[in-house]
Write a protein that holds these residues in place. Structure first.
Motif, short mmCIF file in Angstrom:
data_model
loop_
_atom_site.label_atom_id
_atom_site.label_comp_id
_atom_site.label_asym_id
_atom_site.label_seq_id
_atom_site.Cartn_x
_atom_site.Cartn_y
_atom_site.Cartn_z
N VAL A 242 -0.97 22.05 -60.59
CA VAL A 242 -2.38 21.85 -60.26
C VAL A 242 -3.12 23.17 -60.43
O VAL A 242 -2.70 24.20 -59.93
N ARG B 161 -3.06 17.49 -62.91
CA ARG B 161 -1.66 17.23 -63.22
C ARG B 161 -0.84 18.50 -62.98
O ARG B 161 -1.37 19.60 -63.07
N ALA C 244 -9.05 15.46 -64.28
CA ALA C 244 -7.74 14.80 -64.36
C ALA C 244 -6.71 15.70 -65.01
O ALA C 244 -5.54 15.75 -64.60
N GLU C 245 -7.12 16.44 -66.03
CA GLU C 245 -6.20 17.39 -66.66
C GLU C 245 -5.83 18.52 -65.72
O GLU C 245 -4.71 19.01 -65.76
#
Length: 126
Positions: free
Chosen positions: A103, A100, A96-97
């Motif tokens: 990308v 963001r 998920a990190e």
């Protein structure tokens, strides 16, 4: 040597994967935080990343301990499924990190591989 089955090899692979990933996360410097930094992450986010790295290292060591328990044939209870699912959650967090903006595709793919390994390990230990 006959106790080294596919589950033991998988456990050792998962252990090495998450220990290395955790150490990389723990000791990464991150982007520059000087005057000219474009987007420096806040301190609490860097702290949470380091906590995730520490948990990945501990999870990898726990998987290695579980493999040792299994190879030695000890009659100790080991929560392999719970450890595997916790490592899968940490890999999802890393993914998920990475997803963001901007990308980071390589980190995203590595997080997906870590997630797959952790889920596969949890399935073997269940």
């Amino acid at each position: 040597m006959d106790r080294f089955g596919l589950d033991t090899v998988l456990a050792l692979l998962v252990a090495v994967w998450f220990v290395v990933a955790g150490l990389v996360t723990l000791f990464s410097r991150g982007p520059a935080a000087g005057r000219r930094a474009v987007s420096a992450d806040p301190g609490w986010l860097r702290t949470l990343r380091r906590v995730r790295g520490g948990l990945e290292v501990l999870g990898g060591l726990a998987v290695a301990a579980g493999a040792a328990i299994s190879v030695l044939g000890l009659r100790l209870g080991f929560p392999g499924r719970a450890v595997g699912l916790a490592l899968a959650a940490l890999a999802l967090w890393a993914g998920a990190e990475s997803a963001r903006p901007p990308v980071r595709w390589v980190r995203l793919v590595l997080a997906a591989v870590g997630f797959g390994l952790a889920v596969f390990y949890a399935g073997f230990r269940g």
